[in-house]
Design a protein around this motif. Sequence first.
Motif, short mmCIF file in Angstrom:
data_model
loop_
_atom_site.label_atom_id
_atom_site.label_comp_id
_atom_site.label_asym_id
_atom_site.label_seq_id
_atom_site.Cartn_x
_atom_site.Cartn_y
_atom_site.Cartn_z
N ARG A 145 -10.23 -76.85 -64.87
CA ARG A 145 -11.12 -77.95 -65.17
C ARG A 145 -11.48 -78.01 -66.64
N TYR A 173 -13.10 -82.53 -57.82
CA TYR A 173 -13.43 -81.13 -58.13
C TYR A 173 -14.54 -80.66 -57.21
N PHE A 174 -15.51 -81.54 -57.05
CA PHE A 174 -16.67 -81.21 -56.22
C PHE A 174 -16.23 -80.94 -54.78
N GLN A 183 -14.38 -85.83 -61.07
CA GLN A 183 -15.53 -85.00 -60.68
C GLN A 183 -15.67 -84.95 -59.17
N TRP A 191 -12.99 -66.87 -53.99
CA TRP A 191 -13.57 -66.77 -55.33
C TRP A 191 -12.48 -66.86 -56.38
N TRP A 223 -26.66 -79.94 -52.98
CA TRP A 223 -25.31 -80.50 -52.99
C TRP A 223 -25.36 -82.00 -53.23
N ARG A 259 -11.99 -73.64 -61.88
CA ARG A 259 -12.91 -73.80 -63.01
C ARG A 259 -12.15 -73.72 -64.33
N ILE A 298 -21.92 -69.76 -58.92
CA ILE A 298 -21.40 -70.89 -58.14
C ILE A 298 -21.61 -72.20 -58.89
N ASN A 330 -14.24 -77.68 -54.51
CA ASN A 330 -15.13 -76.53 -54.59
C ASN A 330 -15.86 -76.31 -53.28
N LEU A 351 -15.90 -73.14 -50.69
CA LEU A 351 -17.08 -72.42 -50.21
C LEU A 351 -17.14 -72.43 -48.69
N LEU A 410 -11.65 -70.48 -56.66
CA LEU A 410 -12.70 -71.20 -57.39
C LEU A 410 -12.60 -70.94 -58.88
N VAL A 429 -21.72 -72.58 -62.07
CA VAL A 429 -20.74 -72.66 -63.16
C VAL A 429 -19.37 -73.02 -62.59
N LEU A 430 -19.05 -72.45 -61.43
CA LEU A 430 -17.77 -72.79 -60.82
C LEU A 430 -17.73 -74.26 -60.43
N TYR A 431 -18.87 -74.80 -60.09
CA TYR A 431 -18.93 -76.21 -59.75
C TYR A 431 -18.83 -77.09 -60.98
N GLY A 432 -18.86 -76.49 -62.16
CA GLY A 432 -18.63 -77.31 -63.34
C GLY A 432 -19.77 -77.33 -64.32
N ALA A 433 -20.84 -76.57 -64.07
CA ALA A 433 -21.91 -76.51 -65.06
C ALA A 433 -21.36 -75.84 -66.31
N PRO A 434 -21.78 -76.32 -67.49
CA PRO A 434 -21.24 -75.72 -68.71
C PRO A 434 -21.62 -74.24 -68.82
N LEU A 435 -20.71 -73.49 -69.40
CA LEU A 435 -20.86 -72.03 -69.38
C LEU A 435 -21.97 -71.58 -70.32
N ARG A 450 -15.62 -84.46 -74.78
CA ARG A 450 -16.00 -83.06 -74.98
C ARG A 450 -14.80 -82.24 -75.43
#
Lengths: 983, 215
Positions: free
Chosen positions: A670, A579-580, A576, A660, B167, A667, B97, A583, A587, A663, B99-105, A682
């Motif tokens: 990931r 990835y963070f 994580q 983009w 962040w 995603r 953004i 990302n 940006l 990114l 979601v791109l950072y990893g939040a579930p879709l 998951r």
Amino acid sequence: MRLGSGTFAACCVVIEVLGVALFLRGFFPAPVCSFSGTEHQTESPAPEPSAGAISNWTKLPPPLFSKVVIMLIDALRDDFVFGSKGVKFMPYTTYLVEKGSSHSFVAEAKPPTVTMPRIKALMTGSLPGFIDVVRNLNSPTLLEDNVITRAKAAGKRIIFYGDETWVKLFPKHFVEYDGTTSFFVSDYTEVDDNVTRHLDKVLKRRDWDVLILHYLGLDHIGHISGPNSPLIGRKLSEMDSVLMKIHTSLLSEERETLLPNLLVLCGDHGMSEAGGHGASSVEEVNTAMILISSAFERKPGDVRRPKYIQQTDLAATLSIGLGLPIPKSSIGNLIFPVVEGKPMREQLRFLHLNTVQLSKLLQENVPSYKKEPGFEQFKVSERLHGNWVRLYLEENSSEVLSNLGSKVRRQYLDALRALSLSLSRQAAQYDVYSMAVGTVLVLEVLALLLVSGPRALSGKAELDVPLPSPAFSLLCYLLPLGLAALHVTVCTSAGGTCYLCSLPWLTAGGVMVLVSTLLCAVLSALTGMFAGGKRLSKNPPQCNSRSSELDLLILLGTVGHTLSLGASSFIEEEPQTWYFLVNTLCLALCHEIYRNCFLGDDCAPQRCPHAGEDFDGVAAAPQGKSPGPDVWELDRASRRPSPLGALRGPDRWMVLASPWLILTCCRLLRSLNQTGVQWAHRPDLGHWLTSPDHKVELSVLAAVSLIMIFVLVQKRCSLASKVAMAFGLLGIYCYRVAIGNLLFPWQQNNKDISKGITEARFVYVFVLGILFTGTKGLLKSQITADDFTVKTVGLWEIYSGLVLLAALLLRPHNLPVLALSLVIQTIMTQFVWRPLRHNAAEVTVMHYWFGQAFFYFQGNSNSIATVDISAGFVGLDAYVEIPAMLLTTFATYTGPVLWASHLVNFLTSEASSGSALSHACFCYALICSVPVSAYIIFVTSLRYHLFIWSVFSPKLLYEGMHLLITAAVCVFFTAMDQTNTKS
Amino acid sequence: MKDTDIKRLLYVHLLCIFSIILSIFIPSFFLENFSVLETHLTWLCICSVSVTAVNLVLYLVVKPNASSKRSSLSYKVTRFLKCCIYFLMSCFAFHVIFVLYGAPLIELALETFLLAVTLSTFTTVPCLCLLGPNFKAWLRVFSRNGVTSIWENSLQITTVSSFLGTWLGAFPIPLDWGRPWQNKYSVWLMVLTESARETINQMKDHGVTSEWRFF
């Protein structure tokens, strides 16, 4: 003397690898184990020693007990039984301890005081180290010789109720079992009721020999509310009543059988004052152990204090009690009071068996075993024992016999104690001396890299190696002598447990010389820097310019990641973090691109030829990730005011869209493989694809990825390698079809599945061919000296050969990772790095970050379990160690390796300045060695942490391996750099 | 002139903080079962609405960049509509953004979107108020040396620190404490940072004020 900074960095990393290897050797002590395997039936037990007359007793002695009940209470600290709490809440147990026929002990557990290693210690008698976790990768089954396996082999029927860990450790060993999970810590009644509910039924039955009960409730209460909670008392009373029930039932049964029964009450580890466990405080280490049997005679009024024993002693005692051979790697000694009531001959026989087993173990593990005091005592007592047996067989007077017998017994007990002491010292200690020397080496290298940073990253990328002044060189000569003296002192005082001390003198001396040379180098570089600093400060101040958000981000990201390694959950979730960071990097790039595109002209006047001088503050910061001031001059001097302003049309749109796109790719990747710990369960795309129902989808995806790889790689290859690449990728698809992962469109039903050896070797041929062409091109460019394109093509071919190999080794559902990494590399090269003209250092760090992220995109994590061992068998008939290891390593570290080789390609083809490659090499070395050095310090300070074996140690192995890869990469860089300067 | 500006700025920030605090306490009088931790979604809505309202009102009252030329009603209407579109776009952009950072879709989509809305109210709304729907001006303010007035300076600081707060808010997510709020993308930490940055801002204002007086 001058030294290129690339060469310098490569040397540094190689030395650092040595340091880390030394540290690892000290951190993971070689476990004490028997090498003769587990085929235990073949060996006959040691016969009774005899002098002259031949003893007729060669078989194993018969069992002492008919039934054994082991009642293991998790976190049963010694004072819960023997202290005031025990008197108050466990009346029956206290009665047994004080008046009944029992022996009570305080059993000392060795850290890590966690349930699973403790169960292993109790049942094998060995001290489980981390290395055997690595050795039986992925299989939680206990493979070592142990009491349970021996008992099962001897036809004993074992019943188990309690913690599931046992069932995992000993699958198929129990005729009946019911495992309870220790997952829900907040539940402390149900877990124990689930064990106790079987008791009534089982105790009435006669069809078992060993019953094991593992109660978890006490430990759970400790975790919830600590050892002083009122719940503890209630739980202890409950345990007391269970013990009473078992004991009375065993007693009533005993009247009908000849042999007595044995009831063992013990704890696996203690409980700290806060209620946890895992470390090595007195409360966590001391556990109660009570052996109860009607065989133990006791005179009335005989009050004994519980004696101190080791937890490992139980295995040997149980084996002898059940008439089994002692487990081979057990380092425990027989708890002597158990056999005290037996005739002298049996006592001596038992003691002899145990000493023979221990001395065998000592012979296997200590090369200089003959000098060990325990071994000498063993020899003496064996001779005495022989004499005693002769006297016994000759039926001498009982007076002499008993006198001599007790002397032999005393001798044996001393020998046992000495043997087990030297064995446990071998097993359970961190070799702090080796660790310290390794750490010193690593830190010195890091300091050297940091100190020489600004100079190495200067325009010429060369380092002065100053010739030291006489006084200084005297110091340098004296230092090794002093260190050697220190070494001798440490080694003589610490005994034979240090790895460094067991090395031959020349090697150890070499290490000392290395340490002192590095120290001198650091010192001289420091003095040089101060002298240089004075010179630098005379320079006129440069104008402040270009915003450095990107460099700040790089610096903060590296520092943040390094610091996050100190926390176990951040290590578990390191994917994580990467990835963070990646990302955020995207940006930040996005911001830079937009600013350049839309406002390029506004900012232009603020730039000046000495751009980047404002990084001075950042560069001089202790971490020094961002390169020194002078780098920028060469790269940036030629920078046009607004590089993106000139772009028009589709190119401009591509540049704007590129962050983009990247990114989105990240995603997608990931969600392909969920890694880490919290989110690993998951559902992810990878599992969906690998399920047999979705073979068609997987085939389509793999085919598309392979085509993408071909399209992206072929454009810069020569014709021959283009063709080879195409055939190679086709071969990969065929290989995957042959081993049954994928389908051909025309093939509907499953063919017979083969190992695909022909297809894989077909691909290997092409890989080697492409690599060979690439190397040939490189060599040619060196000779002809002016052909620049030949060189870049050669490098690209080497890169594409690696890509082909990776495509072969990666699982088919991971092929998109490879394809998308190529896509991202192309986009970054075309639309980000080239137009924005990042300097070598920035590009290097970005490559490194992406490499790390791709390491985790592949599905790797920081636990050993995710290493894909199947990659080592591609194209091989059987397991061949060296190729399998190389292939597995490459498959695991595909991401970092491919990104690093792309970096070489990019920098060579751009050729913005001649020193770019050495700058990149230096940066790469620095940015890899910072986390490693920090992590070594973290691990040393956290070596008694609860998760040291489960979280920190695997990560340490990963870091060590990564450093090795980095060293290889740096050497490759330097080699490329050499060819560069020559041509 | 600058002195008065600084005073106004101070009041503006004070009012903003006040509105956040009020949005915690006021709704509990009207709504049943309202608490910041339990019904976080409602609270987020209320908070963002109140902050937006306060921002708009303040903008209308204070008018930091009062342009002298009069403009027609239609111009104003189009400008307002443009602002609304920008706001919505920024919400969606932030959502993408995240979601791109990893939040579930799919799961937690509402939470993610509300976070995006909140972040937009803290960043886009002040920008829109101050700079209007002018993308180039925004880029200018957010690049180095692009600031021209103290209002823009304050805007830069608040917005950047909001982003930083969000962040940084991601940090507790990997910790294995098993608290439910960790999954809510740490809105709380963001809000905390939010109030902190307001305080910092205020302190900075004070600093500037005293400096000014010193001269």
